[in-house]
Write a protein that holds these residues in place. Structure first.
Motif, PDB file in Angstrom:
ATOM      1  N   GLU A 172       0.828  -1.208   0.000  1.00 22.10           N
ATOM      2  CA  GLU A 172       0.000   0.000   0.000  1.00 22.10           C
ATOM      3  C   GLU A 172       0.860   1.254   0.000  1.00 22.10           C
ATOM      4  OE1 GLU A 172      -3.301   2.181   2.916  1.00 22.10           O
ATOM      5  OE2 GLU A 172      -2.775   0.085   3.226  1.00 22.10           O
ATOM      6  N   ARG A 173       1.914   1.242   0.825  1.00 19.47           N
ATOM      7  CA  ARG A 173       2.804   2.404   0.911  1.00 19.47           C
ATOM      8  C   ARG A 173       3.530   2.640  -0.407  1.00 19.47           C
ATOM      9  NH1 ARG A 173       7.751   2.158   1.029  1.00 19.47           N
ATOM     10  NH2 ARG A 173       7.753  -0.020   1.706  1.00 19.47           N
ATOM     11  N   ALA A 174       4.002   1.537  -1.046  1.00 19.62           N
ATOM     12  CA  ALA A 174       4.740   1.667  -2.294  1.00 19.62           C
ATOM     13  C   ALA A 174       3.860   2.211  -3.422  1.00 19.62           C
ATOM     14  CB  ALA A 174       5.326   0.313  -2.690  1.00 19.62           C
ATOM     15  N   LEU A 175       2.641   1.690  -3.532  1.00 24.19           N
ATOM     16  CA  LEU A 175       1.723   2.161  -4.578  1.00 24.19           C
ATOM     17  C   LEU A 175       1.349   3.620  -4.363  1.00 24.19           C
ATOM     18  CD1 LEU A 175      -0.608  -0.951  -4.972  1.00 24.19           C
ATOM     19  CD2 LEU A 175       1.064  -0.082  -6.631  1.00 24.19           C
ATOM     20  N   LYS A 176       1.123   3.994  -3.119  1.00 20.58           N
ATOM     21  CA  LYS A 176       0.798   5.381  -2.805  1.00 20.58           C
ATOM     22  C   LYS A 176       1.966   6.294  -3.157  1.00 20.58           C
ATOM     23  CE  LYS A 176      -0.585   8.374   1.054  1.00 20.58           C
ATOM     24  NZ  LYS A 176      -0.882   8.441   2.517  1.00 20.58           N
ATOM     25  N   PHE A 177       3.169   5.855  -2.820  1.00 19.66           N
ATOM     26  CA  PHE A 177       4.368   6.638  -3.119  1.00 19.66           C
ATOM     27  C   PHE A 177       4.553   6.776  -4.629  1.00 19.66           C
ATOM     28  CE2 PHE A 177       8.958   7.051  -3.822  1.00 19.66           C
ATOM     29  CZ  PHE A 177       9.266   8.096  -2.965  1.00 19.66           C
ATOM     30  N   TYR A 178       4.283   5.686  -5.365  1.00 18.13           N
ATOM     31  CA  TYR A 178       4.424   5.703  -6.820  1.00 18.13           C
ATOM     32  C   TYR A 178       3.459   6.705  -7.451  1.00 18.13           C
ATOM     33  CZ  TYR A 178       4.064   4.093 -11.665  1.00 18.13           C
ATOM     34  OH  TYR A 178       4.031   4.046 -13.036  1.00 18.13           O
ATOM     35  N   LYS A 179       2.208   6.692  -6.999  1.00 22.06           N
ATOM     36  CA  LYS A 179       1.210   7.609  -7.559  1.00 22.06           C
ATOM     37  C   LYS A 179       1.553   9.063  -7.258  1.00 22.06           C
ATOM     38  CE  LYS A 179      -2.564   4.227  -7.281  1.00 22.06           C
ATOM     39  NZ  LYS A 179      -3.830   3.855  -6.595  1.00 22.06           N
ATOM     40  N   GLN A 180       2.038   9.314  -6.064  1.00 23.25           N
ATOM     41  CA  GLN A 180       2.348  10.681  -5.657  1.00 23.25           C
ATOM     42  C   GLN A 180       3.597  11.221  -6.343  1.00 23.25           C
ATOM     43  OE1 GLN A 180       2.593  10.308  -1.404  1.00 23.25           O
ATOM     44  NE2 GLN A 180       0.415  10.710  -1.096  1.00 23.25           N
ATOM     45  N   ASN A 181       4.510  10.321  -6.729  1.00 22.80           N
ATOM     46  CA  ASN A 181       5.806  10.768  -7.251  1.00 22.80           C
ATOM     47  C   ASN A 181       6.071  10.315  -8.677  1.00 22.80           C
ATOM     48  OD1 ASN A 181       7.351  11.897  -4.673  1.00 22.80           O
ATOM     49  ND2 ASN A 181       6.226  10.062  -4.032  1.00 22.80           N
ATOM     50  N   ARG A 182       5.018   9.869  -9.380  1.00 20.73           N
ATOM     51  CA  ARG A 182       5.182   9.403 -10.759  1.00 20.73           C
ATOM     52  C   ARG A 182       5.821  10.496 -11.619  1.00 20.73           C
ATOM     53  NH1 ARG A 182      -0.127   7.229 -13.569  1.00 20.73           N
ATOM     54  NH2 ARG A 182      -0.052   5.971 -11.668  1.00 20.73           N
ATOM     55  N   GLY A 183       6.890  10.121 -12.315  1.00 16.36           N
ATOM     56  CA  GLY A 183       7.584  11.083 -13.168  1.00 16.36           C
ATOM     57  C   GLY A 183       8.650  11.884 -12.441  1.00 16.36           C
ATOM     58  N   HIS A 184       8.665  11.816 -11.119  1.00 18.48           N
ATOM     59  CA  HIS A 184       9.641  12.579 -10.349  1.00 18.48           C
ATOM     60  C   HIS A 184      10.769  11.701  -9.807  1.00 18.48           C
ATOM     61  CE1 HIS A 184       7.176  16.198 -10.388  1.00 18.48           C
ATOM     62  NE2 HIS A 184       6.133  15.451 -10.081  1.00 18.48           N
ATOM     63  N   LYS A 185      10.492  10.409  -9.635  1.00 17.22           N
ATOM     64  CA  LYS A 185      11.492   9.528  -9.052  1.00 17.22           C
ATOM     65  C   LYS A 185      11.697   8.309  -9.951  1.00 17.22           C
ATOM     66  CE  LYS A 185      11.202  11.151  -4.400  1.00 17.22           C
ATOM     67  NZ  LYS A 185      11.550  10.879  -3.014  1.00 17.22           N
ATOM     68  N   SER A 186      12.941   7.839  -9.994  1.00 15.25           N
ATOM     69  CA  SER A 186      13.285   6.723 -10.868  1.00 15.25           C
ATOM     70  C   SER A 186      13.212   5.391 -10.144  1.00 15.25           C
ATOM     71  CB  SER A 186      14.688   6.926 -11.440  1.00 15.25           C
ATOM     72  OG  SER A 186      15.639   7.026 -10.386  1.00 15.25           O
ATOM     73  N   SER A 187      12.972   5.409  -8.851  1.00 17.18           N
ATOM     74  CA  SER A 187      12.896   4.156  -8.100  1.00 17.18           C
ATOM     75  C   SER A 187      12.038   4.337  -6.860  1.00 17.18           C
ATOM     76  CB  SER A 187      14.299   3.683  -7.706  1.00 17.18           C
ATOM     77  OG  SER A 187      14.920   4.640  -6.866  1.00 17.18           O
ATOM     78  N   ILE A 188      11.534   3.223  -6.345  1.00 18.44           N
ATOM     79  CA  ILE A 188      10.756   3.251  -5.107  1.00 18.44           C
ATOM     80  C   ILE A 188      11.202   2.074  -4.225  1.00 18.44           C
ATOM     81  CG2 ILE A 188       8.734   4.367  -6.079  1.00 18.44           C
ATOM     82  CD1 ILE A 188       7.386   1.631  -6.175  1.00 18.44           C
ATOM     83  N   ILE A 189      11.141   2.284  -2.924  1.00 14.88           N
ATOM     84  CA  ILE A 189      11.461   1.208  -1.984  1.00 14.88           C
ATOM     85  C   ILE A 189      10.218   0.345  -1.822  1.00 14.88           C
ATOM     86  CG2 ILE A 189      12.094   0.670   0.401  1.00 14.88           C
ATOM     87  CD1 ILE A 189      13.578   3.342   0.478  1.00 14.88           C
ATOM     88  N   ILE A 190      10.348  -0.927  -2.188  1.00 12.93           N
ATOM     89  CA  ILE A 190       9.214  -1.828  -2.067  1.00 12.93           C
ATOM     90  C   ILE A 190       9.223  -2.561  -0.729  1.00 12.93           C
ATOM     91  CG2 ILE A 190      10.427  -3.686  -3.287  1.00 12.93           C
ATOM     92  CD1 ILE A 190       6.634  -2.937  -3.196  1.00 12.93           C
ATOM     93  N   LYS A 191      10.423  -2.793  -0.186  1.00 11.84           N
ATOM     94  CA  LYS A 191      10.506  -3.415   1.140  1.00 11.84           C
ATOM     95  C   LYS A 191      11.755  -2.914   1.858  1.00 11.84           C
ATOM     96  CE  LYS A 191      10.004  -7.665   3.761  1.00 11.84           C
ATOM     97  NZ  LYS A 191       9.725  -9.124   3.743  1.00 11.84           N
ATOM     98  N   PRO A 192      11.566  -2.228   2.975  1.00 12.98           N
ATOM     99  CA  PRO A 192      12.725  -1.733   3.730  1.00 12.98           C
ATOM    100  C   PRO A 192      13.258  -2.797   4.686  1.00 12.98           C
ATOM    101  CG  PRO A 192      10.700  -0.926   4.725  1.00 12.98           C
ATOM    102  CD  PRO A 192      10.292  -1.755   3.533  1.00 12.98           C
ATOM    103  N   HIS A 193      14.500  -2.596   5.140  1.00 11.03           N
ATOM    104  CA  HIS A 193      15.101  -3.400   6.205  1.00 11.03           C
ATOM    105  C   HIS A 193      15.098  -4.897   5.886  1.00 11.03           C
ATOM    106  CE1 HIS A 193      13.028   0.117   8.285  1.00 11.03           C
ATOM    107  NE2 HIS A 193      14.285   0.463   8.138  1.00 11.03           N
TER     108      HIS A 193
END
Length: 612
Positions: free
Chosen positions: A111-132
């Motif tokens: 849920e966090r990754a998808l939300k981050f992707y939608k909010q930052n689409r076009g601005h970031k080249s990568s997203i963290i799918i699982k931390p730690h």
């Protein structure tokens, strides 16, 4: 013959025309090539460079937050995160599904990754799918690189806190940059794992702590895959921040306050205003915000009656109760409406008014009470009489505001509230009612409309302890703590008299805090307060149900102690407020022990040297 000549001329003309056209075409081609090379060459060169070069920002190590002896309160730890490279996949949902088969994901991670992707689409080249990631998860990702080329392992930095929940309210915590903060943090918003201060000192000193990101240039192929490293500028770590907090004292204070269901305590240096300890109990684990907090956890914590997310020391507002009486007595002395020899007869109730007969906390009264005894034994009737003599709230308001009540101290933390020193104008505007004599009388015992934060209580006590000089609370050890003393607009003689009365409270027979003094201990000064949260009816008084412990927790009075020590050479002031803790005297043992612990630590540690 003529016919042949005509044909030859036509052929000659057509040939010339074709040659001319070829020359024109060649000239156009040459001109176009020249234009592209000379005028557009730089543009296409930059575009080609951009297409083959990928810039990656590296998060800097966040500066440490240190206690006054240089011990880390907030530090950093290297972790490994599973990151989806958006250049390598065009279907984020499918990628997440495949990752979930390789390294099982929690629902809130997805849920966090998808939300981050939608909010930052076009601005970031990568997203963290699982931390730690665990070691086994790291191995699984690396071993499956051919099947999931978009999934990589990257190092990240997480914030760690030595005292965890025991210091979360003054220190605060860090978190991801929100979409509405992108402009504020500019380049940092392009880094997947960077975190910024959200509350507390982490937020206040974020500009010093955050540092500057590093930059690495990679050559990439047509698919965006890294081929080689071209250049690298290392990140600049953030600056360390030295605070006035003491790690050992902070832990001790938290442990003592946690003996109760909820409460707060603050310890300050009476000369510099340096906050040596600030506790609001219960706390919460700040690492939750360095990782991921689930909606269920968030809902549970925000709905709790003991309010763990609130810093009660600065945002909790309470009737200060009898803690206000020394300042009310000072107001009477300053206004010359009473003297040290003034006295009243306390029978357990004030009976001089026909339509208002308020009770003293002592059912059968104190007998004849002079100014000294009124503070020592906290007689309400003496202060009801004082409220009548003041002829309005103004003399009391003047003194209270001089000592910092009713306004913010502008401490280096967000969420501070100003409390309330009421006035006739305020009551008319807010309550749409006139000011009555009873309102003034209630204010002199710290009840009615009067409200204060624990921070205001401890700072007012510090200003009594230092002889009547202004001091404001600070968290940093720098020039800010070495300002010139500014005298309060009150009589030095009257302040010294109040100091003596506060000493009697803790050391003389009958003093509300004297029962806790042990032989041979240094002398302390202070005042207890029982802060009412509900009105006690006459029927309850007559039936004996006015005792606070007979009610459920939420309906019990707050227990308050504010004091300082040692009296011969004051060093620290303290306030302890136990929410719904009953009688004010219940807070005295904790306040007393905290002051002695602070003095003990001073002997065990070298004197703090001011930092340039």
């Amino acid at each position: 013959m003529e016919h042949q000549r005509h044909y030859h001329n036509r052929f000659y003309i057509v040939g010339l025309t074709l040659v001319a056209l070829c020359l024109l075409g060649l000239l156009f081609l040459v001109a176009r090539v020249a234009y592209l090379q000379i005028f557009m060459g730089q543009k296409y060169h930059m575009q080609a460079h951009k297409n083959r070069v990928h810039i990656q920002f590296t998060p800097p190590a966040r500066g440490k937050i240190l206690d006054r002896h240089g011990r880390p309160l907030a530090n950093n730890k290297i972790v490994h995160n599973a990151v989806i490279n958006l250049r390598e996949t065009s279907n984020i949902s499918q990628a997440i599904t495949e990752v979930n088969k390789l390294i099982p994901l929690e629902a809130h991670d997805i849920e966090r990754a998808l939300k981050f992707y939608k909010q930052n689409r076009g601005h970031k080249s990568s997203i963290i799918i699982k931390p730690h990631l665990t070691w086994d998860e790291i191995v699984a990702v690396e071993a499956n690189q051919n099947n999931t080329p978009y999934l990589i392992v990257e190092e990240g930095i997480v914030r760690t806190y030595t005292l965890s929940e025991k210091a979360v309210h003054p220190l605060g915590y860090t978190g991801m940059i929100d979409p509405n903060e992108k402009d504020k943090f500019n380049i940092f918003s392009q880094i997947p794992d960077v975190k910024v201060g959200k509350t507390g000192l982490e937020k206040t000193f974020n500009p010093q702590l955050i540092g500057m990101p590093g930059i690495t240039e990679y050559e990439v192929n047509a698919r965006g895959k890294k081929v080689r490293k071209l250049a690298r500028v290392a990140p600049t770590p953030g600056e360390n921040v030295i605070t006035t907090l003491d790690l050992e004292l902070q832990q001790y204070v938290y442990d003592r306050i946690s003996e109760h269901k909820a409460g707060t305590a603050v310890v300050v240096d009476i000369e510099t205003g340096g906050v040596v300890a600030m506790v609001s109990y219960p706390g919460f684990d700040p690492d939750l915000f360095s990782k991921t907090i689930t909606p269920a956890e968030s809902k549970e914590m925000f709905s709790r009656v003991d309010t763990p997310f609130s810093n009660k020391a600065i945002s909790g507002i309470y009737p200060p109760a009898s803690v206000i009486k020394p300042f009310a007595l000072l107001a009477g002395l300053e206004a010359n409406v009473i003297s040290k020899k003034s006295s009243v007869l306390c029978t357990g109730r004030y009976t001089k008014l026909n339509d208002y007969k308020p009770h003293c906390w002592k059912k059968h009264g104190h007998g004849t009470v002079d100014a000294a005894r009124s503070i020592r034994e906290s007689c309400d009737v003496f202060f009801y009489e004082l409220g009548v003599k003041l002829k309005g709230i103004t003399p009391l308001s003047k003194v209270l505001e001089e000592f910092g009540f009713g306004k913010k101290h502008n401490i280096s933390l967000s969420g501070e509230r100003s409390g309330l020193v009421p006035s006739p104008l305020w009551k008319k505007r807010v309550k749409m009612k006139s000011w009555f004599l009873a309102d003034t009388m209630q204010s002199t015992i710290g009840q009615g409309f009067l409200l204060a934060t624990p921070l205001q209580m401890v700072m007012s006590m510090a200003m009594i302890a230092n002889g009547g000089y202004k001091v404001r609370p600070v968290f940093t050890v720098d020039k800010e703590t070495r300002t010139e003393k500014e005298k309060l607009n009150v009589s030095e003689t009257n302040v010294k008299y109040i100091q003596d009365l506060l000493r009697q409270v803790m050391n003389s027979p009958g003093g509300t805090g004297a029962r806790f003094k042990k032989p041979g201990e240094p002398s302390l000064a202070g005042k207890t307060g029982t802060s009412q949260v509900r009105r006690i009816t006459q029927a309850e008084r007559e039936s004996g149900r006015h005792r606070t412990e007979v009610y459920e927790w939420i309906a019990r009075d707050h227990a308050i102690f504010a004091g300082y020590g040692p009296t011969d050479k004051p060093k620290y002031a303290v306030v302890v407020l136990i929410e719904h803790g009953g009688w004010g005297r219940n807070a005295v043992p904790i306040g007393r022990d905290i002051l002695f612990k602070a003095l003990e630590l001073d002997k065990a540690k070298p004197e703090l040297q001011p930092q340039a």
